[in-house]
Design a protein around this motif. Structure first.
Motif, short mmCIF file in Angstrom:
data_model
loop_
_atom_site.label_atom_id
_atom_site.label_comp_id
_atom_site.label_asym_id
_atom_site.label_seq_id
_atom_site.Cartn_x
_atom_site.Cartn_y
_atom_site.Cartn_z
N ASN A 104 0.83 -1.21 0.00
CA ASN A 104 0.00 0.00 0.00
C ASN A 104 0.86 1.26 0.00
O ASN A 104 0.53 2.24 -0.67
N GLN A 105 1.97 1.25 0.74
CA GLN A 105 2.88 2.39 0.75
C GLN A 105 3.50 2.59 -0.64
O GLN A 105 3.67 3.72 -1.09
N LEU A 106 3.81 1.50 -1.30
CA LEU A 106 4.34 1.58 -2.67
C LEU A 106 3.30 2.20 -3.59
O LEU A 106 3.62 3.12 -4.36
N ILE A 107 2.08 1.74 -3.51
CA ILE A 107 1.00 2.28 -4.35
C ILE A 107 0.78 3.76 -4.05
O ILE A 107 0.57 4.56 -4.95
N GLN A 108 0.85 4.15 -2.77
CA GLN A 108 0.69 5.56 -2.41
C GLN A 108 1.78 6.42 -3.04
O GLN A 108 1.52 7.52 -3.52
N ALA A 109 3.02 5.92 -3.05
CA ALA A 109 4.11 6.65 -3.68
C ALA A 109 3.88 6.76 -5.18
O ALA A 109 4.16 7.80 -5.79
N ILE A 110 3.34 5.71 -5.79
CA ILE A 110 3.04 5.73 -7.22
C ILE A 110 1.94 6.75 -7.51
O ILE A 110 2.05 7.54 -8.45
N VAL A 111 0.90 6.74 -6.70
CA VAL A 111 -0.20 7.70 -6.87
C VAL A 111 0.34 9.12 -6.72
O VAL A 111 0.01 10.02 -7.50
N GLN A 112 1.19 9.33 -5.73
CA GLN A 112 1.79 10.65 -5.52
C GLN A 112 2.56 11.08 -6.77
O GLN A 112 2.45 12.22 -7.20
N HIS A 113 3.33 10.17 -7.34
CA HIS A 113 4.11 10.50 -8.54
C HIS A 113 3.19 10.84 -9.71
O HIS A 113 3.48 11.74 -10.49
N GLU B 31 11.21 6.76 -1.74
CA GLU B 31 10.06 6.04 -1.20
C GLU B 31 9.81 4.75 -1.97
O GLU B 31 9.51 3.71 -1.37
N LEU B 32 9.94 4.82 -3.30
CA LEU B 32 9.76 3.62 -4.11
C LEU B 32 10.83 2.59 -3.77
O LEU B 32 10.53 1.40 -3.58
N PHE B 33 12.08 3.03 -3.67
CA PHE B 33 13.18 2.12 -3.35
C PHE B 33 12.98 1.46 -2.00
O PHE B 33 13.15 0.24 -1.85
N THR B 34 12.60 2.26 -1.00
CA THR B 34 12.40 1.71 0.35
C THR B 34 11.30 0.66 0.36
O THR B 34 11.45 -0.41 0.97
N ALA B 35 10.19 0.94 -0.30
CA ALA B 35 9.08 -0.02 -0.35
C ALA B 35 9.50 -1.30 -1.06
O ALA B 35 9.22 -2.41 -0.58
N LEU B 36 10.20 -1.16 -2.20
CA LEU B 36 10.65 -2.36 -2.92
C LEU B 36 11.65 -3.16 -2.09
O LEU B 36 11.63 -4.40 -2.09
N ARG B 37 12.52 -2.48 -1.35
CA ARG B 37 13.50 -3.16 -0.51
C ARG B 37 12.79 -3.94 0.60
O ARG B 37 13.18 -5.06 0.93
N GLU B 38 11.75 -3.36 1.18
CA GLU B 38 10.99 -4.07 2.22
C GLU B 38 10.28 -5.30 1.64
O GLU B 38 10.20 -6.34 2.30
N ILE B 39 9.79 -5.18 0.42
CA ILE B 39 9.16 -6.33 -0.24
C ILE B 39 10.20 -7.42 -0.48
O ILE B 39 9.94 -8.61 -0.27
N GLN B 40 11.41 -7.02 -0.89
CA GLN B 40 12.50 -7.98 -1.06
C GLN B 40 12.79 -8.71 0.24
O GLN B 40 12.92 -9.94 0.26
N LYS B 41 12.93 -7.96 1.33
CA LYS B 41 13.21 -8.56 2.64
C LYS B 41 12.12 -9.56 3.02
O LYS B 41 12.40 -10.65 3.52
N ALA B 42 10.86 -9.17 2.79
CA ALA B 42 9.75 -10.05 3.15
C ALA B 42 9.79 -11.33 2.33
O ALA B 42 9.56 -12.43 2.86
N GLY B 43 10.06 -11.23 1.05
CA GLY B 43 10.14 -12.41 0.20
C GLY B 43 11.28 -13.33 0.60
O GLY B 43 11.12 -14.55 0.64
N GLN B 44 12.43 -12.74 0.91
CA GLN B 44 13.57 -13.55 1.33
C GLN B 44 13.30 -14.23 2.67
O GLN B 44 13.62 -15.40 2.85
N HIS B 45 12.68 -13.50 3.59
CA HIS B 45 12.40 -14.07 4.91
C HIS B 45 11.36 -15.20 4.83
O HIS B 45 11.53 -16.25 5.43
N SER B 46 10.29 -14.95 4.08
CA SER B 46 9.22 -15.96 3.98
C SER B 46 9.52 -17.03 2.95
O SER B 46 8.85 -18.04 2.91
N GLN B 47 10.52 -16.79 2.11
CA GLN B 47 10.87 -17.67 1.01
C GLN B 47 9.65 -17.95 0.12
O GLN B 47 9.37 -19.08 -0.25
#
Length: 113
Positions: A17-26, A37-53
């Protein structure tokens, strides 16, 4: 920005949702900087994917397609089945392409009144 030390589906949803909000803002105010903001959101998604596999569906792409985070390859994958193309990108490559107009999400954006 929410940090995903122990990602749950709810936390991943918040980051998306934070990623989508940054996109809407842009899209509504393209003169404001959103790269960080886009980079931070994508990085958090990366971390989540790696953690949850698990692969994470980030959003649907306009007019047809999907953006995924693929944890095994550690890339963001743009899947465009209508034309039979899949593109793998780092977060930086994805953001640069997005800011140039590629891979827009399927959103109905209205101007604020």
């Amino acid at each position: 920005m929410l940090s995903l030390n122990h990602p749950t589906m709810e936390a991943i949803s918040l980051v998306k949702n934070q990623l989508i909000q940054a996109i809407v803002q842009h899209q509504t105010k393209p003169y404001l900087p959103v790269w960080g903001e886009l980079f931070t959101a994508l990085r958090e998604i990366q971390k989540a994917g790696q953690h949850s596999q698990k692969n994470i569906h980030v959003y649907s792409i306009e007019p047809t397609g999907d953006l995924w985070y693929l944890y095994r390859e550690n890339v963001f994958s743009v899947d465009l089945p209508g034309i039979g193309i899949t593109i793998s990108l780092t977060p930086e490559q994805f953001i640069d392409a997005f800011l140039k107009g590629s891979f827009q999400p399927t959103l109905s954006i209205t101007e604020p009144s």
